[in-house]
Scaffold this motif. Structure first.
Motif, PDB file in Angstrom:
ATOM      1  N   GLY A 340     -48.434 -10.568 -15.735  1.00 47.33           N
ATOM      2  CA  GLY A 340     -49.006 -11.294 -16.866  1.00 47.33           C
ATOM      3  C   GLY A 340     -48.089 -12.379 -17.384  1.00 47.33           C
ATOM      4  N   VAL A 341     -46.766 -12.144 -17.300  1.00 51.75           N
ATOM      5  CA  VAL A 341     -45.795 -13.154 -17.730  1.00 51.75           C
ATOM      6  C   VAL A 341     -45.870 -14.378 -16.820  1.00 51.75           C
ATOM      7  CG1 VAL A 341     -43.347 -13.668 -17.994  1.00 51.75           C
ATOM      8  CG2 VAL A 341     -44.255 -11.477 -18.787  1.00 51.75           C
ATOM      9  N   PHE A 342     -45.940 -14.154 -15.510  1.00 52.99           N
ATOM     10  CA  PHE A 342     -46.050 -15.276 -14.580  1.00 52.99           C
ATOM     11  C   PHE A 342     -47.318 -16.090 -14.849  1.00 52.99           C
ATOM     12  CE2 PHE A 342     -43.078 -12.698 -12.000  1.00 52.99           C
ATOM     13  CZ  PHE A 342     -42.136 -13.673 -11.712  1.00 52.99           C
ATOM     14  N   VAL A 343     -48.413 -15.391 -15.104  1.00 48.38           N
ATOM     15  CA  VAL A 343     -49.658 -16.099 -15.422  1.00 48.38           C
ATOM     16  C   VAL A 343     -49.512 -16.882 -16.724  1.00 48.38           C
ATOM     17  CG1 VAL A 343     -52.102 -15.815 -15.974  1.00 48.38           C
ATOM     18  CG2 VAL A 343     -51.067 -14.414 -14.188  1.00 48.38           C
ATOM     19  N   SER A 344     -48.808 -16.316 -17.690  1.00 49.12           N
ATOM     20  CA  SER A 344     -48.603 -17.001 -18.972  1.00 49.12           C
ATOM     21  C   SER A 344     -47.875 -18.319 -18.778  1.00 49.12           C
ATOM     22  CB  SER A 344     -47.804 -16.100 -19.929  1.00 49.12           C
ATOM     23  OG  SER A 344     -48.470 -14.883 -20.167  1.00 49.12           O
ATOM     24  N   TYR A 345     -46.798 -18.286 -17.984  1.00 53.11           N
ATOM     25  CA  TYR A 345     -46.054 -19.519 -17.744  1.00 53.11           C
ATOM     26  C   TYR A 345     -46.873 -20.515 -16.925  1.00 53.11           C
ATOM     27  CZ  TYR A 345     -41.652 -18.028 -19.801  1.00 53.11           C
ATOM     28  OH  TYR A 345     -40.685 -17.659 -20.694  1.00 53.11           O
ATOM     29  N   ALA A 346     -47.699 -20.009 -16.026  1.00 54.34           N
ATOM     30  CA  ALA A 346     -48.565 -20.901 -15.256  1.00 54.34           C
ATOM     31  C   ALA A 346     -49.576 -21.586 -16.165  1.00 54.34           C
ATOM     32  CB  ALA A 346     -49.283 -20.101 -14.164  1.00 54.34           C
ATOM     33  N   ILE A 347     -50.123 -20.832 -17.129  1.00 55.31           N
ATOM     34  CA  ILE A 347     -51.074 -21.413 -18.080  1.00 55.31           C
ATOM     35  C   ILE A 347     -50.393 -22.470 -18.931  1.00 55.31           C
ATOM     36  CG2 ILE A 347     -52.450 -20.906 -20.136  1.00 55.31           C
ATOM     37  CD1 ILE A 347     -53.107 -18.191 -18.879  1.00 55.31           C
ATOM     38  N   LEU A 348     -49.182 -22.165 -19.419  1.00 57.70           N
ATOM     39  CA  LEU A 348     -48.443 -23.152 -20.212  1.00 57.70           C
ATOM     40  C   LEU A 348     -48.223 -24.435 -19.427  1.00 57.70           C
ATOM     41  CD1 LEU A 348     -45.567 -21.275 -22.122  1.00 57.70           C
ATOM     42  CD2 LEU A 348     -47.471 -22.532 -23.100  1.00 57.70           C
ATOM     43  N   ALA A 349     -47.775 -24.283 -18.178  1.00 54.42           N
ATOM     44  CA  ALA A 349     -47.498 -25.463 -17.356  1.00 54.42           C
ATOM     45  C   ALA A 349     -48.768 -26.264 -17.084  1.00 54.42           C
ATOM     46  CB  ALA A 349     -46.842 -25.033 -16.043  1.00 54.42           C
ATOM     47  N   ALA A 350     -49.859 -25.573 -16.778  1.00 62.97           N
ATOM     48  CA  ALA A 350     -51.107 -26.249 -16.454  1.00 62.97           C
ATOM     49  C   ALA A 350     -51.662 -27.012 -17.652  1.00 62.97           C
ATOM     50  CB  ALA A 350     -52.139 -25.235 -15.945  1.00 62.97           C
ATOM     51  N   VAL A 351     -51.668 -26.381 -18.813  1.00 62.64           N
ATOM     52  CA  VAL A 351     -52.220 -27.039 -20.007  1.00 62.64           C
ATOM     53  C   VAL A 351     -51.344 -28.219 -20.413  1.00 62.64           C
ATOM     54  CG1 VAL A 351     -52.843 -26.736 -22.432  1.00 62.64           C
ATOM     55  CG2 VAL A 351     -53.318 -24.920 -20.779  1.00 62.64           C
ATOM     56  N   ARG A 352     -50.032 -28.042 -20.331  1.00 63.90           N
ATOM     57  CA  ARG A 352     -49.141 -29.161 -20.665  1.00 63.90           C
ATOM     58  C   ARG A 352     -49.315 -30.318 -19.695  1.00 63.90           C
ATOM     59  NH1 ARG A 352     -43.894 -25.401 -22.174  1.00 63.90           N
ATOM     60  NH2 ARG A 352     -44.388 -25.174 -24.405  1.00 63.90           N
ATOM     61  N   LEU A 353     -49.600 -30.001 -18.440  1.00 67.22           N
ATOM     62  CA  LEU A 353     -49.841 -31.058 -17.454  1.00 67.22           C
ATOM     63  C   LEU A 353     -51.101 -31.838 -17.811  1.00 67.22           C
ATOM     64  CD1 LEU A 353     -48.987 -32.382 -14.782  1.00 67.22           C
ATOM     65  CD2 LEU A 353     -50.415 -30.694 -13.599  1.00 67.22           C
TER      66      LEU A 353
END
Length: 483
Positions: A340-353
């Motif tokens: 879930g942590v990895f998915v959280s960071y992926a979501i942060l990166a994707a939305v910021r992109l």
């Protein structure tokens, strides 16, 4: 049962102000994203969002059958609002008569009229009369007082006299509109009266703010006139205590839901939801009393510790009930949390992109601009945040509302948005920068929805935040070794 009336009134006032604020934030964010600047349109959209919330709350929770039946019968009961139009016309109006202004004024007046009459006359009057079995006079009085108290929020404009004037007028007119609804069971009559007043003021003063179109003298006249007129109508019609029961259902507050639903304690919910805004207000004020960065950070930690203790005191039973199931398969659940942590960071990166064209930053790098000891002390709050925030944003604002149809998903959106906004101080009020955390908040809500265990959320959130704490520890250790 009548002892719960103050609690119900308090919850209504809180929700009315809370939802209006959140709807305003959502509208401003949406219009800013599309670079649109139409103040009347924003106000109308805000009212529509508020109305949708109350419609959902009524359909799935309050379950009051508000009478939308329109009839010209007794239309003359709306005529007394002419007193308000004549009185406001003496307050140096500056009318703007063209089709654009007229249409916007009517649209805004109707939007506000529908929302406020639906909430304070439709839902509130029905609930007080049918659920608490209050008399018509007391029902109308409580409706008027609740409507008036909500207008105290206009004190934010900074004008005490005008705010008092608006509260007086709201109390008198609200009482009269409640009486009209009690007598006719026709919500459209108070809506029409409300629309006429707000549309007239919008045309006359260009705003519905309490800094224009208000006077202590005229408002006092309105209050006395409409209260006396309402009392006269009540005595003339001799309404019996309580309305006819338009729906047969169990009371809305209490352990009456089926096994698929959780019982919502409104008192606990309101209290726990007050923790984040109080923290946001108290921390900036408290740190001004202390000199030095380390002292300020310690004060901040203490404030968040109090919030943590408050959340545990209110909902510690939820953690206690879910812990045995999480511990039974702790290894599997821990692995899921890491994923879930990895998915959280992926979501942060994707939305910021996605938001990169809007120049959204990732926030200040605390570890690089503060001394190591201060950074370490500041990072201690991340050890408390997973517990406090998951209790508030995932349980109180989302999970306990499950199995309520569209209301469940309205709360899903609301909890995610508020989770992003609670990081207000982290980004100096840059709402766009908070959007990625809103997305992460939605992800955490889904974790709870699928796992049915708050500890799965806490563990995922804890590991996510622990990275910052670990970084602060490493910086402190390197600093001490170099020293």
């Amino acid at each position: 049962m009548k002892r719960n009336v103050p609690l119900f009134i308090g919850c209504t006032v809180f929700l009315a102000l809370f939802i209006l604020t959140i709807a305003g934030v959502i509208t401003n964010l949406t219009f800013n994203l599309f670079s649109v600047s139409l103040v009347p349109a924003q106000q109308i959209v805000t009212e529509v969002i508020v109305l949708l919330f109350w419609l959902g709350l009524n359909h799935f929770y309050l379950r009051q059958r508000v009478s939308w039946r329109f009839s010209f019968r007794r239309w003359y009961l709306v005529l007394p609002v002419i007193v308000v139009l004549l009185g406001d016309a003496t307050l140096k109006p500056h009318f703007t008569f063209d089709w654009a202004h007229i249409l916007w004024a009517l649209g805004l007046g109707l939007a506000i009229g529908v929302v406020e009459e639906y909430v304070f006359r439709g839902l509130l009057v029905n609930y007080l009369a049918t659920e608490f079995r209050l008399g018509a006079g007391l029902t109308a009085t409580l409706s008027a007082l609740t409507f008036a108290v909500v207008h105290i929020a206009n004190l934010s404009d900074g004008d005490l006299i005008n705010t008092v004037a608006q509260v007086l007028a709201a109390c008198g007119i609200g009482f009269f509109f409640a009486v009209i609804y009690l007598i006719t069971k026709n919500l459209w009559l108070p809506i029409i009266g409300h629309t006429l007043i707000d549309s007239f003021d919008q045309l006359a003063f260009g705003t519905l703010s309490n800094t224009a179109g208000t006077s202590l003298v005229t408002s006092s006249v309105y209050a006395v006139f409409f209260v006396l007129l309402g009392v006269y109508l009540l005595r003339k019609n001799r309404l019996q205590p309580g309305l006819r029961h338009v729906t047969e259902h169990q009371p809305s507050f209490g352990p009456h839901y089926s096994n698929r639903r959780l019982w919502i304690d409104p008192w606990k919910t309101v209290l726990v939801c007050l923790i984040p805004p109080l923290e946001l207000l108290i921390v900036p004020l408290a740190i001004k009393l202390v000199h030095g960065q380390l002292g300020r950070v310690i004060i901040m930690d203490l404030v968040f510790l109090l919030g943590f203790c408050g959340a545990l005191w209110l909902y510690g039973s939820v953690l206690k009930a879910d812990w045995p199931r999480f511990k039974r398969h702790w290894l599997r659940n821990s692995l899921w949390a890491i994923g879930g942590v990895f998915v959280s960071y992926a979501i942060l990166a994707a939305v910021r992109l996605v938001l990169k064209p809007l120049a959204v930053g990732s926030g200040p790098d605390v570890l690089s601009i503060q001394p190591a000891l201060v950074s370490f002390a500041a990072s201690l709050t991340v050890l408390l945040a997973p517990f406090t925030e998951e209790i508030i944003f995932r349980h109180a604002l989302f999970y306990q509302w499950k199995q309520r149809g569209i209301l469940t998903w309205l709360m899903f959106i609301l909890s995610a948005v508020l989770f992003g906004l609670v990081h207000w101080n982290n980004f100096d009020g840059n709402i766009i920068a908070m959007v990625p955390y809103m997305a992460v908040g939605a992800w955490y809500a889904l974790i709870y929805y699928w796992s049915h265990n708050i500890w799965q959320n806490i563990m995922t959130h804890f590991l996510f935040d622990f990275i910052q704490f670990l970084g602060a520890v490493l910086v402190l250790v390197v600093t001490l070794l170099q020293g």
